[in-house]
Design an enzyme around this catalytic site. Sequence first.
Site, PDB file in Angstrom:
ATOM      1  N   ASP A 140      13.793 -15.691  -1.854  1.00 18.97           N
ATOM      2  CA  ASP A 140      12.724 -15.447  -1.887  1.00 18.97           C
ATOM      3  C   ASP A 140      11.674 -15.038  -2.844  1.00 18.97           C
ATOM      4  OD1 ASP A 140      12.613 -15.849   1.313  1.00 18.97           O
ATOM      5  OD2 ASP A 140      12.796 -13.294   2.361  1.00 18.97           O
ATOM      6  N   GLU A 193     -12.407   9.378   4.594  1.00 16.97           N
ATOM      7  CA  GLU A 193     -12.648   9.450   3.067  1.00 16.97           C
ATOM      8  C   GLU A 193     -10.983   9.559   2.399  1.00 16.97           C
ATOM      9  OE1 GLU A 193     -15.021   8.283   1.384  1.00 16.97           O
ATOM     10  OE2 GLU A 193     -16.186   8.048   2.779  1.00 16.97           O
ATOM     11  N   ARG A 232      13.550  -4.824   4.618  1.00 20.63           N
ATOM     12  CA  ARG A 232      14.418  -5.954   4.413  1.00 20.63           C
ATOM     13  C   ARG A 232      15.269  -6.055   3.110  1.00 20.63           C
ATOM     14  NH1 ARG A 232      12.089 -10.097   2.185  1.00 20.63           N
ATOM     15  NH2 ARG A 232      12.997 -12.225   4.092  1.00 20.63           N
ATOM     16  N   PRO A 285      -5.921   2.934  -1.799  1.00 19.79           N
ATOM     17  CA  PRO A 285      -6.498   2.265  -2.700  1.00 19.79           C
ATOM     18  C   PRO A 285      -6.697   2.093  -4.286  1.00 19.79           C
ATOM     19  CG  PRO A 285      -8.062   2.424  -1.626  1.00 19.79           C
ATOM     20  CD  PRO A 285      -6.772   3.690  -1.139  1.00 19.79           C
TER      21      PRO A 285
HETATM   22  C1  SAM Z   1     -11.905   3.476   4.044  1.00 15.97           C
HETATM   23  S1  SAM Z   1     -10.184   4.572   3.528  1.00 15.97           S
HETATM   24  C2  SAM Z   1     -10.365   4.869   1.674  1.00 15.97           C
HETATM   25  C3  SAM Z   1     -10.944   5.307   0.478  1.00 15.97           C
HETATM   26  C4  SAM Z   1     -11.177   5.994  -0.004  1.00 15.97           C
HETATM   27  N1  SAM Z   1     -12.322   6.723   0.234  1.00 15.97           N
HETATM   28  C5  SAM Z   1     -11.398   5.035  -2.047  1.00 15.97           C
HETATM   29  O1  SAM Z   1     -12.391   4.845  -2.074  1.00 15.97           O
HETATM   30  O2  SAM Z   1     -10.274   5.111  -2.199  1.00 15.97           O
HETATM   31  C6  SAM Z   1      -9.419   5.560   3.789  1.00 15.97           C
HETATM   32  C7  SAM Z   1      -7.357   5.275   3.620  1.00 15.97           C
HETATM   33  O3  SAM Z   1      -7.414   4.116   4.420  1.00 15.97           O
HETATM   34  C8  SAM Z   1      -6.141   3.383   3.456  1.00 15.97           C
HETATM   35  N2  SAM Z   1      -6.191   2.794   2.622  1.00 15.97           N
HETATM   36  C9  SAM Z   1      -6.915   1.957   2.428  1.00 15.97           C
HETATM   37  N3  SAM Z   1      -7.461   0.722   1.416  1.00 15.97           N
HETATM   38  C10 SAM Z   1      -6.015   0.832   1.142  1.00 15.97           C
HETATM   39  C11 SAM Z   1      -5.500  -0.115   0.350  1.00 15.97           C
HETATM   40  N4  SAM Z   1      -5.986  -1.218  -0.512  1.00 15.97           N
HETATM   41  N5  SAM Z   1      -3.855   0.199  -0.629  1.00 15.97           N
HETATM   42  C12 SAM Z   1      -3.963   1.852  -0.092  1.00 15.97           C
HETATM   43  N6  SAM Z   1      -3.987   2.561   1.847  1.00 15.97           N
HETATM   44  C13 SAM Z   1      -5.022   1.828   1.833  1.00 15.97           C
HETATM   45  C14 SAM Z   1      -5.832   4.853   2.337  1.00 15.97           C
HETATM   46  O4  SAM Z   1      -4.658   5.729   2.769  1.00 15.97           O
HETATM   47  C15 SAM Z   1      -6.971   5.942   2.724  1.00 15.97           C
HETATM   48  O5  SAM Z   1      -6.684   6.909   2.584  1.00 15.97           O
END
Ligand code: SAM
Length: 238
Positions: free
Chosen positions: A162, A110, A148, A83
Site C-alpha cells: 500500500d 473551540e 489495519r 489541528p
Molecule cells: C473547531 S475545532 C477547534 C480549533 C481550535 N480552536 C484551533 O484553532 O486550533 C474543534 C475540534 O475539532 C478537532 N479538529 C479540528 N480540526 C482538526 C484537525 N485538522 N486535526 C485533528 N483534529 C481536528 C479538534 O479536536 C478540535 O478541538
Amino acid sequence: MKINILTLFPEFFNSFKVESIIGRAIKHEKLDINIINIRDYCFDKHKQADDTPTGGGAGMVMKPEPIFRALETCNGKNIYVSPQGIVFNQKIAIELSKEKEITIICGHYEGIDERVIEKAVDLEISVGDFVLTGGEIPAMLIADCIARMIPDVIKKESYENDSFYNGLLDCPHYTKPPEYEGLKVPEVLLSGHHKKIEEWRLKESLKRTLLRRPDILKGREFSKLEKKLMKEIENEIK
Ligand SMILES: C[S@@+](CC[C@H](N)C(=O)[O-])C[C@H]1O[C@@H](n2cnc3c(N)ncnc32)[C@H](O)[C@@H]1O
C-alpha cells in the site's frame, strides 16, 4: 488492542464499529473500540460539558473535570486530536498499532481546556492543515488506519505494498474484464509470469512516486533492482 474514544457525540461511531474490516476485527476480538460519552462524567444537574471561554470571546470550551474523570477509566497513551498537533501519517499509525491501549480525545467548539492537554495528553495529532467542527472524524480516521496495522486484522500482503507503507505510492490495480470498451489491462498482468509482474508493479510504484510525490523518495536507500528501474523511468520520462 483497545482504542478508547472520548466524545460528546457517541452516535458518530455507530456504523464505524460494525461495518466492514473494523466491524470484523471487533467481532474477532482483535480490536476493541470503547466509545466513552464525556457527558456521562458531567456530574452537574444539566450535564454541562462546555462553558464560555475565560477572558471572554466567541465559542465554547470543553470543561476539564469531565474529561479528567473519563480519562481515569482509561490506560495507555492519551492522544488529543487537534489541528495544532503533529500531522498524522502511516509511520505514526504503525507505531501506535503496537500499543495495547490508547485513548483519543475528541474536541469540539473551540477545543478542550488547555489544562487537560498540559496534565494528561501525551500526544497531539492533526489530520491536516485545516479545521473541522470536531475531533470525531479525525478519531475515526486515526483508529481506522491503526486498526489495519494490527496483526491479523488484514493480511500483511494486503497492506505491505500500500502507499506509504514502504515509502512508495502503490502501483495501479486492475480486475476483470481484460478489456472494457477498448480500455485494456497492461499485457504483462495477463502473462502469468510472476517475476515480470512483480517487477512491473515495482516500476509503476517508483514511477508514480517520482511523478506525484518526489518528496517521499528523499533519503530512500534504493535496492539494486530499484536503481535499475529508476534509470529506465528517468529515460522514459525525459
Ligand atoms: C473547531 S475545532 C477547534 C480549533 C481550535 N480552536 C484551533 O484553532 O486550533 C474543534 C475540534 O475539532 C478537532 N479538529 C479540528 N480540526 C482538526 C484537525 N485538522 N486535526 C485533528 N483534529 C481536528 C479538534 O479536536 C478540535 O478541538
